[in-house]
Design an enzyme around this catalytic site. Structure first.
Site, PDB file in Angstrom:
ATOM      1  N   ASP A  67       1.718  24.623  24.268  1.00 51.23           N
ATOM      2  CA  ASP A  67       1.129  24.334  25.580  1.00 51.23           C
ATOM      3  C   ASP A  67       2.028  25.272  26.515  1.00 51.23           C
ATOM      4  O   ASP A  67       2.813  26.038  26.113  1.00 51.23           O
ATOM      5  CB  ASP A  67       1.721  22.955  25.640  1.00 51.23           C
ATOM      6  N   ASP A  69       2.721  24.372  30.352  1.00 45.41           N
ATOM      7  CA  ASP A  69       3.569  23.550  31.211  1.00 45.41           C
ATOM      8  C   ASP A  69       4.600  22.553  30.350  1.00 45.41           C
ATOM      9  O   ASP A  69       3.972  21.809  29.685  1.00 45.41           O
ATOM     10  CB  ASP A  69       2.932  22.740  32.369  1.00 45.41           C
ATOM     11  N   ASP A 256       4.971  19.217  24.787  1.00 41.78           N
ATOM     12  CA  ASP A 256       6.327  18.440  25.378  1.00 41.78           C
ATOM     13  C   ASP A 256       5.989  17.055  25.480  1.00 41.78           C
ATOM     14  O   ASP A 256       7.067  16.276  25.992  1.00 41.78           O
ATOM     15  CB  ASP A 256       6.659  19.270  26.496  1.00 41.78           C
TER      16      ASP A 256
END
Length: 312
Positions: A67, A69, A256
């Protein structure tokens, strides 16, 4: 069966909002059994081991997918600042509140972990709080076309402000990310980045933080513009799997947040979490590993995690 706590966002309780930040309900859902079928040993298992283990252990990770961000850079507050700059520039106010809309840190931490993509965030917020007045629309827009125009203009302006922040030279990648990318490339693994963010902002982020050479060597790069549905929908990872030409069981995703984790597991992929301060308390039960950052994590560690998941 596992009980998962789901946060339903409502307007924040700061000075300009009149309802709670969020309410909590608990639902019971079937827990996904992870699909792990990997090994990184060239030795044959003892003959006493079941044949199903031998088959699973003979497969290896073929692709590592990041990923952007929250994983490559800790960007949550940068996005929040850019949204607030856009709201101020266009004098966005949600009646009956008289102040310009400003998303606080606590509220945005919850919002960005529950609603993926910039446009969906604003659409959700305005649907819940009422469509705003602005310099674009002196009265709240009522038609779908006008509402879409408002969202599009705000998102475009926000994206440009976010780019300005990235170009400032004050942003660095999270620890360990670049080393892991280089190790994966050197070992012959396919490498991909899949982000729900706007493509132009992700491109700038990658060019600025991982460098042009790494960016151009990616085997797959997908942004929110490339798929119809945003995370936690698995579309972006399913699409990446097809583009990479590998089985979903041979992919490892680095995320995240629980939204990203859900997208990966729904696509049938294994997922490790490198959490941030705003996602640390989320339920990562379905992740095969969880780290505060990747500074001490090497590719061989991820391979071992996958092998342990197979043999567990």
């Amino acid at each position: 069966m596992a009980s998962n706590t789901i946060l339903f966002l409502s307007p924040p309780t700061v000075t300009r909002h009149h309802t709670p930040l969020f309410t909590t309900t608990t639902t019971t859902t079937l827990r996904r059994t992870p699909h792990f079928s990997y090994s990184f040993s060239t030795r044959s298992p003892p003959s006493s081991q079941p044949s199903r283990f031998i088959s699973a252990a003979s497969r290896a990770m073929e692709a590592l997918i990041f990923d952007c961000d929250g994983v490559i850079l800790e960007s949550e507050d940068l996005h929040r600042q850019a949204y607030n700059l856009a709201f101020a520039h266009f004098d966005v106010r949600c009646p009956p509140f008289s102040e310009v809309l400003d998303w606080g840190i606590e509220f945005y931490d919850v919002l960005q972990n529950q609603v993926g993509g910039g446009k969906p965030k604003m659409r959700w917020y305005f649907k819940e709080n009422g469509w705003p007045t602005s310099t674009l629309f002196p009265t709240p827009p009522e038609s779908d076309a006008d509402r879409a125009k408002l969202i599009d203009v705000l998102q475009d302006w926000k994206t440009e402000k976010y780019k300005d922040i990235l170009k400032s030279g004050t942003v660095e990648p999270r620890p360990g990310v670049l080393r892991l990318m280089d190790e994966a490339r050197a070992s012959g693994k396919k490498l991909a980045v899949c982000s729900a963010a706007t493509k132009s902002s992700v491109i700038l982020c990658l060019e600025s933080l991982i460098g042009m050479e790494r960016f151009q060597s990616l085997d797959c790069f997908l942004a929110g513009d490339d798929v119809k549905e945003k995370k936690p929908d698995p579309s972006i990872y399913i699409t990446a799997c097809k583009m990479l030409g590998v089985s979903e069981k041979a992919c490892l995703v680095v995320e995240d947040s629980v939204i990203g984790l859900q997208a990966a597991t729904k696509a049938g992929m294994s997922c490790v979490i490198t959490y941030t301060s705003s996602t640390a308390e989320q339920d990562f039960t379905d992740a095969i590993a969880k780290y505060p950052d990747l500074s001490d994590i090497r590719l061989k560690d991820l391979e071992e995690v996958l092998q342990n998941a197979v043999t567990a």
